[in-house]
Design an enzyme around this catalytic site. Structure first.
Site, mmCIF file in Angstrom:
data_model
loop_
_atom_site.group_PDB
_atom_site.id
_atom_site.type_symbol
_atom_site.label_atom_id
_atom_site.label_comp_id
_atom_site.label_asym_id
_atom_site.label_seq_id
_atom_site.Cartn_x
_atom_site.Cartn_y
_atom_site.Cartn_z
ATOM 1 N N HIS A 2 0.842 -1.203 0.000
ATOM 2 C CA HIS A 2 0.000 0.000 0.000
ATOM 3 C C HIS A 2 0.884 1.263 0.000
ATOM 4 O O HIS A 2 0.725 2.149 -0.850
ATOM 5 C CB HIS A 2 -0.902 -0.032 1.238
ATOM 6 C CG HIS A 2 -1.800 1.151 1.393
ATOM 7 N ND1 HIS A 2 -3.131 1.121 1.042
ATOM 8 C CD2 HIS A 2 -1.561 2.407 1.837
ATOM 9 C CE1 HIS A 2 -3.669 2.312 1.276
ATOM 10 N NE2 HIS A 2 -2.736 3.117 1.759
ATOM 11 N N GLU A 3 1.811 1.319 0.945
ATOM 12 C CA GLU A 3 2.654 2.518 1.053
ATOM 13 C C GLU A 3 3.594 2.637 -0.152
ATOM 14 O O GLU A 3 3.871 3.751 -0.614
ATOM 15 C CB GLU A 3 3.444 2.518 2.362
ATOM 16 C CG GLU A 3 2.573 2.482 3.636
ATOM 17 C CD GLU A 3 1.509 3.568 3.718
ATOM 18 O OE1 GLU A 3 1.690 4.656 3.131
ATOM 19 O OE2 GLU A 3 0.469 3.316 4.373
ATOM 20 N N HIS B 76 1.683 4.506 -2.778
ATOM 21 C CA HIS B 76 1.743 5.962 -2.560
ATOM 22 C C HIS B 76 3.101 6.502 -3.003
ATOM 23 O O HIS B 76 3.203 7.546 -3.645
ATOM 24 C CB HIS B 76 1.610 6.274 -1.061
ATOM 25 C CG HIS B 76 0.212 6.239 -0.526
ATOM 26 N ND1 HIS B 76 -0.802 7.019 -1.028
ATOM 27 C CD2 HIS B 76 -0.346 5.527 0.497
ATOM 28 C CE1 HIS B 76 -1.918 6.807 -0.332
ATOM 29 N NE2 HIS B 76 -1.678 5.886 0.594
ATOM 30 N N GLU C 286 -4.831 7.616 -2.825
ATOM 31 C CA GLU C 286 -5.309 6.303 -2.370
ATOM 32 C C GLU C 286 -5.625 5.394 -3.559
ATOM 33 O O GLU C 286 -5.575 4.171 -3.435
ATOM 34 C CB GLU C 286 -6.534 6.443 -1.470
ATOM 35 C CG GLU C 286 -6.239 7.056 -0.114
ATOM 36 C CD GLU C 286 -5.180 6.337 0.701
ATOM 37 O OE1 GLU C 286 -5.075 5.097 0.603
ATOM 38 O OE2 GLU C 286 -4.435 7.020 1.421
HETATM 39 ZN ZN ZN Z 1 -2.986 5.164 2.013
#
Ligand code: ZN
Length: 501
Positions: free
Chosen positions: A264-265, A268, A294
């Site tokens: 997830h990170e 980003h 997101e």
């Molecule tokens: Zn996030």
């Protein structure tokens, strides 16, 4: 270059450097700072925030923007200088409404609250952090008041995260999505449940860490311009295009936590690493909105990271690291386990289908708190009630109830959560467009080649930074406005197959 444009860029760079300094202070606070550093760190951060705000709201910047307006109007809309002046003006006009002393007060309070939250959460002691959260609510309301008049008090705070969005727009969107999601959740819960016991064996930290690094590197996160560290609540931060950092946390008894939060990170971070270097130090040099940000973290985490092709490539590597734990678990069983749909307690661990129900709880509570209809003192009970009603589960404590997310304890109340669901929607919409343009994406992923997808995202989304607003970007990339249909098609296709609906 026009000397006035040069002067403007120099001033913007100073303000941007100070913002980056504050992010270094905050990254350090959330990773390595000893507890004794707390009080001084809150003060240091407040000092820097105030100076940064003074720099950015200097009337000289307003004067330069006025003087450069004829130049801006002579340029095509898509020109970089036109975008720079347009986005700077928007942010300048927003910033000048807020006094620098308020920014100092807000930063000092947010930093103190984060430190109290980290301790209070570990001790499951909401009463300890409650007075801080009450002050956060007061400051959030005061922040919004600088932008009066508004239709809803949350509107200015939502607009800061997702430009152009309002409480009413999001309520309508969420109601439509909820109406379509709940029947999918119900259909799934009527089917035989997937077994995810294989994720809940003992997975020593060293192996999880090594695998997380390998996955992040292979999907395209550049460690020459980044690093991975541990924290309480995973986040990504950036100090320049050459230094975009990610964080994670490890649970030795649940494999999914570190793994999916790292992906997830990394999502980003790849967005930030992909922004054109010449936008650095200007308001164009970061992701355009919370929702688009997101969309990238959720796309990599879920659409890619929980897909069968992804695990066709990575599962043998994971089994090699954990032969005792996973040697007897087939790829199919593992793939079903990482896609198990169930009503659960923790937003960050929630599956793709029920995830948005967690977001909607928080979004509604933000509006109610800002409206004065929900007191902070009543939050824990309201949380339990709502989780019982919406997710059919009763949180056993506040630690994993209303204290589970850092957002209100390290930031403001308002605008903090809608971006996640916007991200789910947009991630699916972007991915559907990407696959139409590059039909080989899934086959490439199964071979461990992520460059086709990453290249498409870089070209169409990442490089632009904040040059286009989220609605402009969605229109340019997909040819239409934000739509929930690709996301629902994606969920129905994937979970229809997994749960034989
Ligand atoms: Zn996030």
């Amino acid at each position: 270059m026009d000397p006035k444009l040069q002067d403007l860029k120099t001033r913007l760079l100073e303000a941007s450097d100070l913002d980056a300094v504050n992010r270094v202070l905050s990254w350090d606070m959330e990773t390595y700072m000893p507890p004794g550093g707390g009080a001084a760190r809150a003060r240091q951060s407040a000092t820097v925030a105030q100076i940064a705000h003074e720099k950015f709201t200097d009337p000289a910047i307003g004067k330069l923007l006025d003087d450069l307006r004829p130049y801006e109007e002579s340029l095509p809309y898509d020109a970089d200088d036109a975008a720079l002046l347009r986005v700077t003006r928007r942010e300048y006009e927003r910033a000048v409404k807020v006094p620098p002393a308020f920014m100092a007060q807000l930063y000092s309070h947010m930093n103190s609250t984060y430190q109290i939250w980290a301790e209070a959460r570990a001790a499951n002691d909401f009463a300890r952090v409650r007075p801080y959260l009450e002050k956060t609510l007061d400051l959030s309301r005061q922040f919004a008041e600088y932008y009066a008049p508004y239709d809803h008090i949350a509107d200015p705070l939502i607009d800061m995260a997702d430009y152009g969005m309002k409480a009413a727009t999001i309520r309508t969107l969420f109601a439509a999505l909820r109406g379509r999601l709940v029947p999918i959740v119900e259909a799934i819960t009527d089917r035989p449940q997937a077994d995810d016991a294989c994720l809940r064996r003992h997975f020593p930290e060293a192996g999880q860490w090594a695998f997380g690094l390998d996955v992040a590197r292979q999907i395209g996160y550049d460690f020459e311009r980044g690093r991975l560290d541990k924290t309480h609540h995973p986040f990504t931060t950036w100090f320049s295009v050459g230094d975009v950092r990610i964080t994670t946390r490890v649970d030795e008894h649940y494999l999914g936590d570190a793994l999916f939060s790292t992906i997830h990170e990394a999502g980003h971070a790849m967005y930030e690493q992909g922004i054109r270097p010449d936008y650095e130090g200007t308001p164009l040099g970061h992701g355009t909105s919370a929702g688009v940000h997101e969309s990238q973290s959720r796309l990599w985490e879920n659409v890619v990271g929980r897909s069968l092709p992804f695990w066709q490539h990575f599962y043998p590597k994971l089994q090699a690291i954990f032969p005792e734990q996973l040697g007897d678990v087939s790829l199919e069983t593992f793939h079903r386990a990482v896609n198990k749909v169930e009503r659960s307690l923790i937003r960050t661990d929630a599956d793709e289908v029920t995830y948005n129900l967690h977001v909607m709880v928080r979004f509604d509570f933000e509006l109610q708190m800002l409206e004065g209809k929900l007191a902070v003192a009543d939050l824990p009970e309201a949380w339990r009630e709502r989780y019982r009603a919406d997710l059919g589960i009763l949180p056993p404590d506040d630690k994993d109830g209303c204290m589970q997310d850092v957002h209100w304890y390290g930031g403001i109340i308002g605008g903090a959560f809608q971006g996640y669901t916007l991200g789910n929607i947009l991630g699916a919409q972007f991915y559907e467009t990407a696959v139409k343009a590059r039909p080989a994406i899934a086959a490439e992923i199964a071979q461990g080649r992520f460059g086709v997808l990453l290249g498409w995202l870089q070209e169409n989304i990442y490089q632009h930074g904040s040059k286009f607003t989220a609605p402009e970007l969605v229109e340019r990339v997909t040819g239409g406005p934000l739509s929930i249909e690709p996301y629902l098609r994606y969920l129905q296709g994937k979970y229809g197959e997994l749960y034989e609906l």
